[in-house]
Design a protein around this motif. Structure first.
Motif, short mmCIF file in Angstrom:
data_model
loop_
_atom_site.label_atom_id
_atom_site.label_comp_id
_atom_site.label_asym_id
_atom_site.label_seq_id
_atom_site.Cartn_x
_atom_site.Cartn_y
_atom_site.Cartn_z
N UNK A 33 10.06 -0.45 1.24
CA UNK A 33 8.73 -0.31 1.85
C UNK A 33 8.69 -0.47 3.35
N UNK A 34 9.74 -1.00 3.97
CA UNK A 34 9.67 -1.36 5.38
C UNK A 34 9.32 -0.19 6.30
N UNK A 35 9.98 0.95 6.14
CA UNK A 35 9.69 2.09 7.01
C UNK A 35 8.25 2.55 6.84
N UNK A 36 7.78 2.56 5.61
CA UNK A 36 6.39 2.97 5.36
C UNK A 36 5.40 2.01 6.00
N UNK A 37 5.67 0.72 5.91
CA UNK A 37 4.79 -0.28 6.53
C UNK A 37 4.80 -0.11 8.04
N UNK A 38 5.98 0.04 8.62
CA UNK A 38 6.08 0.23 10.07
C UNK A 38 5.34 1.49 10.50
N UNK A 39 5.45 2.54 9.72
CA UNK A 39 4.75 3.80 10.04
C UNK A 39 3.23 3.60 10.01
N UNK A 40 2.72 2.89 9.03
CA UNK A 40 1.27 2.67 8.93
C UNK A 40 0.75 1.80 10.06
N UNK A 41 1.59 0.91 10.58
CA UNK A 41 1.16 0.02 11.66
C UNK A 41 1.30 0.66 13.05
N UNK A 42 1.89 1.85 13.10
CA UNK A 42 2.10 2.51 14.39
C UNK A 42 0.77 2.72 15.11
N UNK A 43 0.65 2.08 16.27
CA UNK A 43 -0.52 2.25 17.12
C UNK A 43 -1.79 1.54 16.67
N UNK A 44 -1.68 0.67 15.68
CA UNK A 44 -2.89 -0.04 15.23
C UNK A 44 -2.56 -1.36 14.55
N UNK A 45 -3.58 -2.19 14.45
CA UNK A 45 -3.47 -3.45 13.74
C UNK A 45 -4.14 -3.28 12.38
N UNK A 46 -3.53 -3.86 11.36
CA UNK A 46 -4.11 -3.80 10.02
C UNK A 46 -4.07 -5.16 9.37
N UNK A 47 -5.08 -5.40 8.55
CA UNK A 47 -5.10 -6.62 7.75
C UNK A 47 -4.31 -6.38 6.47
N UNK A 48 -3.96 -7.45 5.79
CA UNK A 48 -3.18 -7.36 4.56
C UNK A 48 -3.87 -6.43 3.56
N UNK A 49 -5.16 -6.62 3.36
CA UNK A 49 -5.89 -5.81 2.38
C UNK A 49 -5.89 -4.33 2.75
N UNK A 50 -5.92 -4.04 4.05
CA UNK A 50 -5.87 -2.64 4.50
C UNK A 50 -4.50 -2.03 4.21
N UNK A 51 -3.45 -2.82 4.44
CA UNK A 51 -2.11 -2.34 4.12
C UNK A 51 -1.97 -2.13 2.61
N UNK A 52 -2.51 -3.04 1.84
CA UNK A 52 -2.43 -2.93 0.37
C UNK A 52 -3.11 -1.64 -0.10
N UNK A 53 -4.23 -1.28 0.51
CA UNK A 53 -4.92 -0.04 0.14
C UNK A 53 -4.09 1.20 0.47
N UNK A 54 -3.29 1.11 1.53
CA UNK A 54 -2.43 2.23 1.92
C UNK A 54 -1.31 2.46 0.90
N UNK A 55 -0.93 1.40 0.18
CA UNK A 55 0.18 1.48 -0.77
C UNK A 55 -0.27 0.92 -2.12
N UNK A 56 -1.02 1.69 -2.89
CA UNK A 56 -1.56 1.16 -4.14
C UNK A 56 -0.49 0.77 -5.17
N UNK A 57 0.72 1.29 -5.05
CA UNK A 57 1.76 0.98 -6.04
C UNK A 57 2.57 -0.27 -5.71
N UNK A 58 2.44 -0.80 -4.51
CA UNK A 58 3.20 -1.99 -4.14
C UNK A 58 2.46 -3.23 -4.66
#
Length: 126
Positions: A33-58
Motif C-alpha cells: 500500500x505504500x506507493x498508493x498512500x504516497x500517491x494520494x498524499x501528493x500535494x495535500x494533507x489527508x486525515x486517516x478517515x479520508x485515506x481509508x475512504x480512498x482505499x476501501x479494501x485496506x
C-alpha cells in the motif's frame, strides 16, 4: 513494531541489502500500500478517515501500520492537533515529495508495458 535480534539472518541480510542505493530506495516505498498512500498524499494533507475512504479494501490496522512505517522512514509527516476530538493529518515530507517525478515515470512505464504484456501473453492451460 516487533524487534528482531541484531545478529539474526534477516537483520544481517537487511543491513547488507540496503547498502545498495536502489534497494534502499525500493525498501522505503515497498509494500502493498505504500506507493498508493504516497500517491494520494501528493500535494495535500489527508486525515486517516479520508485515506481509508480512498482505499476501501485496506483494513484500518494495515493502513495504520503502513502510515507508521512511512512516518518512521521519514516519508510521511503526522500532525496531531490539540482539539476535541483530536484531529490528525498526514502529509508528505520533502523527501517523499522528491520521488513524485519518479512515480510518474514508473507509472508511464507500467502503463506502456502492461498493454504490451496484456496483448502478447499466451493463454495458459492448466
Amino acid at each position: 513494531m516487533a524487534t528482531r535480534k541484531k545478529d539474526s539472518t534477516y537483520s544481517n541480510n537487511e543491513r547488507w541489502i540496503i547498502e545498495c542505493d536502489l534497494t534502499y530506495a525500493v525498501n522505503k516505498i515497498g509494500g502493498r500500500w505504500k506507493i498508493l498512500i504516497l500517491d494520494k498524499l501528493a500535494g495535500r494533507k489527508l486525515r486517516f478517515s479520508e485515506l481509508k475512504k480512498e482505499f476501501p479494501l485496506i483494513t484500518e490496522r494495515m493502513l495504520t501500520l503502513q502510515l507508521r512505517a512511512l512516518e518512521e522512514d521519514g516519508m510521511v509527516k503526522r500532525t496531531v492537533y490539540a482539539e476535541v476530538p483530536p484531529r490528525v493529518e498526514y502529509e508528505l515530507t520533502e523527501m517523499a515529495t522528491e520521488i513524485g517525478p519518479i512515480f510518474k515515470q514508473l507509472s508511464m512505464w507500467g502503463s506502456k508495458h502492461r498493454e504490451k504484456t496484456r496483448h502478447s501473453t499466451p493463454t495458459r492451460k492448466l
